[in-house]
Structure formats: structure tokens, C-alpha cells
Design a protein around this motif. Sequence first.
Motif, short mmCIF file in Angstrom:
data_model
loop_
_atom_site.label_atom_id
_atom_site.label_comp_id
_atom_site.label_asym_id
_atom_site.label_seq_id
_atom_site.Cartn_x
_atom_site.Cartn_y
_atom_site.Cartn_z
N GLN A 280 64.51 17.01 12.44
CA GLN A 280 63.37 17.26 11.60
C GLN A 280 62.11 18.29 12.46
O GLN A 280 62.44 18.25 13.66
CB GLN A 280 62.56 15.91 11.40
CG GLN A 280 62.17 15.09 12.20
CD GLN A 280 61.62 13.76 11.61
OE1 GLN A 280 61.44 13.53 10.44
NE2 GLN A 280 61.53 12.80 12.46
N SER A 281 61.29 18.95 11.74
CA SER A 281 60.53 19.60 12.50
C SER A 281 59.61 18.90 13.43
O SER A 281 59.43 17.88 13.43
CB SER A 281 59.55 20.48 11.58
OG SER A 281 58.61 19.79 10.81
N PRO A 282 58.83 19.77 14.51
CA PRO A 282 57.89 19.04 15.42
C PRO A 282 56.81 18.26 14.52
O PRO A 282 56.53 17.07 14.89
CB PRO A 282 57.41 19.96 16.29
CG PRO A 282 58.30 21.18 16.27
CD PRO A 282 59.11 21.24 14.81
N ALA A 283 56.17 18.85 13.66
CA ALA A 283 55.19 18.21 12.78
C ALA A 283 55.76 17.01 12.07
O ALA A 283 54.87 16.08 12.14
CB ALA A 283 54.45 19.39 12.15
N ARG A 284 56.94 17.09 11.40
CA ARG A 284 57.32 16.00 10.75
C ARG A 284 57.59 14.85 11.90
O ARG A 284 57.42 13.54 11.50
CB ARG A 284 58.40 16.30 9.87
CG ARG A 284 59.04 15.13 9.00
CD ARG A 284 60.08 15.60 7.86
NE ARG A 284 59.35 16.41 7.09
CZ ARG A 284 60.47 16.93 6.06
NH1 ARG A 284 61.43 16.73 5.90
NH2 ARG A 284 59.42 17.68 4.88
N ASP A 285 58.29 15.11 12.87
CA ASP A 285 58.52 14.25 13.81
C ASP A 285 57.51 13.45 14.23
O ASP A 285 57.33 12.13 14.59
CB ASP A 285 59.59 14.68 15.04
CG ASP A 285 60.15 14.23 16.13
OD1 ASP A 285 60.50 12.90 15.45
OD2 ASP A 285 60.51 14.36 17.10
N LEU A 286 56.42 14.10 14.76
CA LEU A 286 55.34 13.54 15.11
C LEU A 286 54.60 12.67 14.14
O LEU A 286 54.13 11.52 14.42
CB LEU A 286 54.36 14.93 15.33
CG LEU A 286 53.96 15.03 16.88
CD1 LEU A 286 53.04 16.34 16.80
CD2 LEU A 286 53.66 14.15 17.85
N ARG A 287 54.52 13.09 12.73
CA ARG A 287 54.05 12.14 11.56
C ARG A 287 54.90 10.93 11.60
O ARG A 287 54.39 9.87 11.46
CB ARG A 287 54.16 12.91 10.34
CG ARG A 287 52.98 14.12 10.39
CD ARG A 287 52.70 14.23 8.62
NE ARG A 287 54.03 15.10 8.45
CZ ARG A 287 54.30 16.34 8.32
NH1 ARG A 287 53.49 17.20 8.97
NH2 ARG A 287 55.49 16.81 7.77
N SER A 288 56.23 11.09 11.88
CA SER A 288 56.99 9.88 11.52
C SER A 288 56.85 9.06 12.74
O SER A 288 56.92 7.71 12.59
CB SER A 288 58.71 10.25 11.46
OG SER A 288 58.94 11.11 10.55
N ALA A 289 56.62 9.43 13.89
CA ALA A 289 56.33 8.61 15.38
C ALA A 289 55.02 7.78 14.97
O ALA A 289 54.79 6.74 15.26
CB ALA A 289 56.23 9.52 16.38
N ARG A 290 53.98 8.49 14.76
CA ARG A 290 52.92 7.91 14.36
C ARG A 290 52.68 6.81 13.19
O ARG A 290 52.22 5.79 13.26
CB ARG A 290 51.55 8.88 14.03
CG ARG A 290 51.18 9.82 15.27
CD ARG A 290 50.67 11.22 14.87
NE ARG A 290 50.18 12.06 16.14
CZ ARG A 290 49.80 13.13 15.85
NH1 ARG A 290 49.52 13.72 14.77
NH2 ARG A 290 49.47 13.90 17.01
N SER A 291 53.70 6.97 12.39
CA SER A 291 53.87 6.07 11.20
C SER A 291 54.32 4.87 11.79
O SER A 291 53.99 3.59 11.37
CB SER A 291 54.40 6.79 9.91
OG SER A 291 54.48 5.61 9.10
N GLN A 292 55.43 4.98 12.51
CA GLN A 292 56.17 3.89 13.03
C GLN A 292 55.33 3.10 13.86
O GLN A 292 55.08 2.07 13.98
CB GLN A 292 57.23 4.25 13.81
CG GLN A 292 58.25 3.25 14.22
CD GLN A 292 59.48 3.62 14.99
OE1 GLN A 292 59.48 4.79 15.42
NE2 GLN A 292 60.62 2.92 15.17
N ALA A 293 54.38 3.99 14.58
CA ALA A 293 53.44 2.99 15.77
C ALA A 293 52.32 2.36 14.96
O ALA A 293 52.16 1.23 15.25
CB ALA A 293 52.75 4.18 16.66
N ARG A 294 51.92 2.94 13.68
CA ARG A 294 51.13 2.03 12.91
C ARG A 294 51.54 0.77 12.54
O ARG A 294 51.20 -0.15 12.48
CB ARG A 294 50.37 2.96 12.02
CG ARG A 294 49.52 4.08 12.52
CD ARG A 294 48.66 4.82 11.33
NE ARG A 294 49.65 5.25 10.48
CZ ARG A 294 49.90 6.76 10.42
NH1 ARG A 294 49.11 7.32 11.39
NH2 ARG A 294 50.41 7.20 9.49
N SER A 295 52.77 0.97 12.06
CA SER A 295 53.62 -0.16 11.38
C SER A 295 53.84 -1.15 12.38
O SER A 295 53.75 -2.60 12.25
CB SER A 295 54.93 0.35 10.67
OG SER A 295 54.79 1.07 9.59
N ALA A 296 54.10 -0.70 13.52
CA ALA A 296 54.44 -1.70 14.84
C ALA A 296 53.28 -2.54 15.07
O ALA A 296 53.37 -3.70 15.60
CB ALA A 296 55.18 -0.90 15.90
#
Length: 296
Positions: A280-296
Amino acid sequence: MENTLLAAVHRFASIHTDAVGIARTPIPGLTIVRELVPTALQFAINSPMVALVLQGNKRVMQGSDTYDFGAGDSLLITADVPTVSQVTRANAAEPYYSLIVDLNPSVIATLVEEIGSSPFVAGQPVRVDPTDAEVADAALRLMRLINRPASLSVLQNQLVRELHFWLLSGRHGGAIRALGVSDSHVQRIRRAVAIIRERHADVLPVEQLAKAAGMGTSSFHDHFRAVTSLTPLQFQKQFRLIEARRMLMAEGAAISNAAYAVGYESIPQFTREYGRLFGQSPARDLRSARSQARSA
């Protein structure tokens, strides 16, 4: 023994783990990884190391090979190869814990000289086996030493040496021994890899890397691929992208800044190649990582 080592690792990690799950000990080359939830795919080009898994489960992929392992197992990586990994079992009550030991070629070379000649196996750069009891015991004594600062400077080197000795003497020994043979192809290629790691943003002619490895260009290219599974150009490209991803995720760097810092001159090219490697693109990868961090 692993339960006692797990307790020591847990005590240290509960105080010293940083925001990305890493607890660096005062002993060079000894690091703890803690994860509280299963992780997304993680991309890396590791230096030679052994990871003693103490709790939880992990999956590592290298090339077409997949390794699933857990508490009581050790992951051995004997060459600078790209891996994709994922913690598959972890939770707040029972986090994933592993103790990472960076393999020290100088210590290995000295031990190989003292132990005497034995065959070494350069073959498969990634493998998983049960942790030897002697290795776990030496690791435990190293962890206990951390709580005794006055003794640390006096005893840590001999305990690190002992840990390497037991690794060499155990089921991993043949593969690790190649790191201590000064003129082996593994060591020659590692000299070139060190240059790529240090100067990954520079243009590095393959002839320069071959000269550093003491090989002809054609021979260097063949041996580089045999050791790392990549060509020199592929290795540098993957290392650049992995370093850029680390800057984005761990340092909060802007996408353009990360791209330029690792040697890219074109942001569209960086985005395309990032997407090919990470899916995935850098921007989407960043959004995914931040979403996972919020869920955790």
C-alpha cells in the motif's frame, strides 16, 4: 529455566519498553521485544542475530519459507536477509516477549579459533529450533547482571562470550560458525552489506562493493545473491524503503522527507516502489498503522 528468564525479561521490559515495543538493555547487543497485541506485517533486513522467544507466537517469512514458532524456540538469522514477520499471539495478560542477541563476529572468530576447526554451514540463513538449556541459562545470568551495575562492567563481556560459546556448541553451531571464518563468502559479503547499510542513500557502483568484498564483479554478484537472496541493487532498494518506513512510523517523518533522506529524488517513484514492497502507499500505510495503534 525459560519461566525464570521470562520473569527477568518481564521485569525489565515493564519499566524500559519504548513506544514501539523495544526495551534496550545496558548490555550491547541484548534487546527485548514486547508486543501486547498481534501485529501487522513487519518488514526488516536484520543483521545476524538469535531471538529467544519466551512468550507468545510469531511467524517469519523469508523468500518462500515460512516459520511459525513460540515460547521455548529460538529464531536464528545468520545473514543480512529481508524478512517479513508478524506476532500472531499476544495480549495484555500474556504479552509476546523475545530476547534478541546480536551475534558478534569478533567474539565468534575468537571462539572458533580456540575451539578448533569444525565444518561450518552457510546454507539456510533463517532457521528455528528449540532453545538450548545452556543458552537460556547464560541469558538469564546476563539479565540478572543488569540489576548489579557494579558487576556489569566486569562480568558482562565474559557472559556474552559464554552465551556465544553455547550457541556455537549447540544445534545452531554450524550456521553460526560461518560468521567467525574471516575469509568465508559470508564474511566477505557482510563487508559489502555494511557499506550499503551505512551509505544506503548514496549511489554505490557494484564494482566498488565487489572490491570491498575482495571479489570479481561477476563472482560478487553471484555470492551476494546466494547469501542475501537479493542482488546488490535489490538489497539497497529494500533497505532504503524499510528505513524510510521506519522513519515514517517511529519518527513521524513527512513522506517527502523520508523519501529524500534515503536517496530518492522522485516522490512518485518512491510511492510506487513503497507500494510494491509493502502492499500500500506510504499515506495509506501510515493511516493503517495509526488506526491499529488506536485500537490497541
